[in-house]
Each structure stands twice: as structure tokens, then as C-alpha cells.
Scaffold this active site. Sequence first.
Site, PDB file in Angstrom:
ATOM      1  N   ASP A 200       0.822  -1.203   0.000  1.00  0.00           N
ATOM      2  CA  ASP A 200       0.000   0.000   0.000  1.00  0.00           C
ATOM      3  C   ASP A 200       0.863   1.263   0.000  1.00  0.00           C
ATOM      4  O   ASP A 200       1.880   1.330   0.696  1.00  0.00           O
ATOM      5  CB  ASP A 200      -0.880  -0.012   1.259  1.00  0.00           C
ATOM      6  CG  ASP A 200      -1.947   1.067   1.233  1.00  0.00           C
ATOM      7  OD1 ASP A 200      -2.767   1.060   0.306  1.00  0.00           O
ATOM      8  OD2 ASP A 200      -1.959   1.921   2.149  1.00  0.00           O
ATOM      9  N   GLU A 242       1.315  -0.437  -5.029  1.00  0.00           N
ATOM     10  CA  GLU A 242       0.327   0.592  -5.294  1.00  0.00           C
ATOM     11  C   GLU A 242       1.106   1.896  -5.320  1.00  0.00           C
ATOM     12  O   GLU A 242       1.492   2.421  -4.284  1.00  0.00           O
ATOM     13  CB  GLU A 242      -0.739   0.639  -4.198  1.00  0.00           C
ATOM     14  CG  GLU A 242      -1.882   1.553  -4.575  1.00  0.00           C
ATOM     15  CD  GLU A 242      -2.215   2.606  -3.536  1.00  0.00           C
ATOM     16  OE1 GLU A 242      -3.096   3.418  -3.833  1.00  0.00           O
ATOM     17  OE2 GLU A 242      -1.591   2.656  -2.469  1.00  0.00           O
TER      18      GLU A 242
HETATM   19  C1  NOJ Z   1      -4.427   3.154  -0.736  1.00  0.00           C
HETATM   20  C2  NOJ Z   1      -5.643   2.291  -0.662  1.00  0.00           C
HETATM   21  O1  NOJ Z   1      -5.900   1.761  -1.940  1.00  0.00           O
HETATM   22  C3  NOJ Z   1      -6.768   3.161  -0.172  1.00  0.00           C
HETATM   23  O2  NOJ Z   1      -7.993   2.472  -0.220  1.00  0.00           O
HETATM   24  C4  NOJ Z   1      -6.462   3.653   1.223  1.00  0.00           C
HETATM   25  O3  NOJ Z   1      -7.444   4.561   1.643  1.00  0.00           O
HETATM   26  C5  NOJ Z   1      -5.104   4.335   1.260  1.00  0.00           C
HETATM   27  N1  NOJ Z   1      -4.085   3.601   0.592  1.00  0.00           N
HETATM   28  C6  NOJ Z   1      -4.661   4.527   2.692  1.00  0.00           C
HETATM   29  O4  NOJ Z   1      -4.267   3.289   3.218  1.00  0.00           O
END
Ligand code: NOJ
Length: 543
Positions: A200, A242
Site C-alpha cells: 500500500d 500501489e
Molecule cells: C491506498 C488504498 O488503496 C486506499 O484504499 C487507502 O485509503 C489508502 N491507501 C490509505 O491506506
Amino acid sequence: MANLWYKNAIVYCVDVEKFMDSDGDGVGDFAGLAHRLDHLERLGVTCIWLTPFYPTPNRDNGYDVTDYYNVDPRHGTLGDFVEFMHAAEDRGMRVMIDLVVNHTSIDHPWFQAARSRADSPYRDWYVWSKKKPANISDGVVFPGVQKSIWSYDRKARAWYLHRFYRHQADLNVKNPAVREEILKIMGFWLALGVSGFRIDAVPFLIEPKDPESELNPDPYALLSDMHDFMAWRRAGAVMLAEANIAYDVAGQYFDAGDRMSMIFDFVLNQYLFLALARRSAEPLRRALKDRPLPTGMGQWATFLRNHDEVDLARLSRQEREECYASFGPRPDMQLYGRGLRRRLAGMLDGDQARLKLAFSLLFAMPGTPVIWFGDEIGMGENLSLPERHAVRTPMQWGDERNGGFSSAPADKLVNPVHPSGRFGYREVNVAEQVRRPDSLMHVVAAMISTRRSTPEIGWGDVQLIDVGNDDLLVVSYLWRSNRVITVHNFTDGKVPFPLKVDGVRRFVPLLTSSEGLDPFAADQPIGLGPFGYCWLRCEGERR
Ligand code: NOJ
């Protein structure tokens, strides 16, 4: 030969909480997911990505973790997790999990200890400032909802950094103890059999956290350490980032696959929506041309939609407006001043031809395709839910109560099922699509089957073929002397075109939007119907 399984994988993202509730408490769980693996097997999924399922106060869909070594009791126990892993393995599916270590929930015992005592060993696990930092509202990730990136904690008598919501305190990854703990968390889940991590918020994870202290000399070293550790513990495991980053920094994130094995291609995603909005292949071709080729073990991950908003921030204002006009003209369809909080089927107005075109593009883009659960049956969004929850309604299994997701009273469901209308669970559900051979679900399954037997797309050298026409995207993939070509028509008209590839004598269709296309000679003119597509294997080339 290296078995880079992810280069030909089909990844399916599941939010356990919203997928299948086995015990009637209104919340999805691991037993329910294990029970529904038939659906994933029928689709041809080879890898499941689980969004966070850890204990959480659930103020950000589980991305606010309070214990990295457990399963939230609402989803079952660690034992249920292991049973699910066994069931997935039985079906030949790998499992990847979300690793959220940029921040913890402020309810995490580490943060509670850190704020309670200045001499707590956990104090330095977070990022503090005694003075109010300057410009605290610069760089908020959720404009309009999040006010600042620093908040004052009365108990600590200091300000703490949170790049996301104020209930998600950033971990201080410069602290060696925090780095150790990240590896320990990875080791724990690898020991339970996961094949990797969707990491993440990677750009935030590696950014210098504290502008006042010395800059981290090599922010990417953390990613290398994580990758090394993972590879030692489990051969073949992967890290999927991500990271909504510009193409020119991607090489540092990949480091030839020694840091990130895969990165979600957010740039391509935005240009894909622009291309669909304009009904022209040009924006997508432009992005593909600019896209750096991952070297070594690196691979792009492609997607249509995910559990967040469609982020259009990398488009120009005018390009973004074009996307809004086509896919989300109403203010309540838009989010954070940069995106759309709609599902794919909603944006394409349930138009089956365009949905199939979009899926064909997903599987034909060089990279590893990732599907957001429910998109394969054309689920829609529920705009009455706040923020990104609009795209997070429970899976629609059938036309029975709660769409077959749960036997709990409707007001106990974690999110309401999509109630009515064209996208309601009575109209759009798995059971109905299983029975109907021309359903979107069956078309997607057929595409997946073709994609899995066409490794050229995930592995091959890619070339864009210019047919002198922006209506069409024509891509060639060459791998081990085999060439495959895919053609997509972005328009609502019929587009004839000549396809000349040196040395090719015959094209053998692998997948087409029209039925019964036989092999045809290379000099025969071909055409694609409105929003049509075809995937062709080339014969006769000598190399
Ligand atoms: C990216 C995630 O995809 C999202 O859903 C989340 O709110 C943020 N990171 C914070 O963790």
C-alpha cells in the site's frame, strides 16, 4: 528457466468483508470466501489479492490496522485463514495480501503506547513534531475530506504525521526497529503460504518523513530490503506496488524486479479512460509509447477499476473534463477533485459491447491484469454511500435476499447491497449469468482462458502497429518466435483495415467480438464491428 508465474497471472481482488458472509452476521468472512472459490475457478483466476482483513476499527475499509498478525474477528480466525489458503491452493490459486505499513490505525497499541509516554520504545515508531509544522494542509491525499497531514495529539503534546486520514498515523520507517517489524510481518504471512504482497501507498512509504531531520539517503533501500527478505523466505513471492507514479521514476521502483516485481500502471489506466471517452485509440497508444519497458523481472500490472476512485489527476484539466463528461458528469459521481467514484459498468452505462471491449483491452494490455470483484458481472455503484464506498457494495450472487451475500437483516450488512434498478442484485448477479451463455461473466471467462493460453501478451516484446487510423489500437507481441496481434476498435462504427505484417501468411483468430471467424489469409481485408476486437495468432513467419 525462471518461472515468473505473475507474468501470465490473472489477479482477482477480493474484499473479504464484502464477498460472502457464511455465519449470517452481515460481514463477509474467510469461510464464505472459501465456499465461493468455485466462481473464481470458473472465471479462470490464478491469483487472489485480498484487501486488508486484519483487526481494524474499519474507518478506512481495513487500511487502518490495529494488529498485523491476526485476522479481524468479524472475518473469522487465523485458522479460517489457513483453511482458505488450503482451499485456494487446492484449486491452483495463489494468494497475495495487502501490506499496509506506511501507517497504522491510531488505535494500534503501538501508537497508543507512543502517545502515552515520551520515553516509550514506541515513541520513535511514529513521526512527531513538537512545533506545529508549517503548511499542514499541503499534500493531503483526500482533498475535501482530509484537512491536514499533521494533527495535534494532546496526550503526546506533539503533532503526528498522517499522509492519509488523521486516524492513520504514519510509521517512522527510518527507525530500524520499524523496518525489522515490517520484515517480521512479511515473514509471518509468508510462513502461512501467501505468494506475495500488494504494498500500500509505496511513494509515501519511501518519502522522507520528517522534513526537519536529515534526508533518508536512499529511500528505495527499504524496498530492496523487503524484496531480499521475501525472496529468502519464499522463492517466487512477489511485491506489487500501489504507486501512482510518473513513468520516469518507475525504473527506480522496479530496479529490474529486485525491488518491486510489479507496479500498478495508473498512468495507462487514465489514458485508457480518456481513449474510451474520446472513442479514439490515440491516448492509449500515446501512453503505451511513453511507458518504459520494465527490465529484468519487472512487470506492469493493468486494471480497469479498483476499490478506490478512478484517479484522473495525471490528465490535463481538459482531458479530465472529457472523462467527467462521458463517465461522471454529476458532482456526486466525482471525488477529491480528481476522479470518479463509479464502477466500470456504471461508467459505460451497462453497454455490453463497450464492457467487453474494455475487458478485452484489460487482458490485451502488456502486463498482468487485475480485476476488481464484481466487475466481471457488471455490478454498478451505489452513489448514496460516502466517498469510495460507492464501489464497495457486497458481491451479488443471486436474486435472493441480500443478493445471496448474507442471511443477516439488511440493516446489519457491512454495506448495503445494490438495491434496485438496472444494476440491482435482482438484475445483475452471478447465478443469472452462469445460466446465460452470452453473459458478461462467460465472455470474461473466455477471455481469461484465451489470455492464459497466450503467454506472448505477458511475456513478449511489444510493438505498436500504425494502421494510419486512430479508431484502432493494433498491438503485436512477439515471444519465442510466436507472434500474436490484438486489434481493438474504439468507435461505434464498422472499421475495415488492411493488416500487413511482413512474412505472415495467415491469421488464426484466438478471440473475437464477432462469432465464427475462421483463419484467413494475410492479404484478405478485415474489418471490426462497433467496439469490436480480435486477437490473432500469426502463421508463416520465419525468424
Ligand atoms: C491506498 C488504498 O488503496 C486506499 O484504499 C487507502 O485509503 C489508502 N491507501 C490509505 O491506506
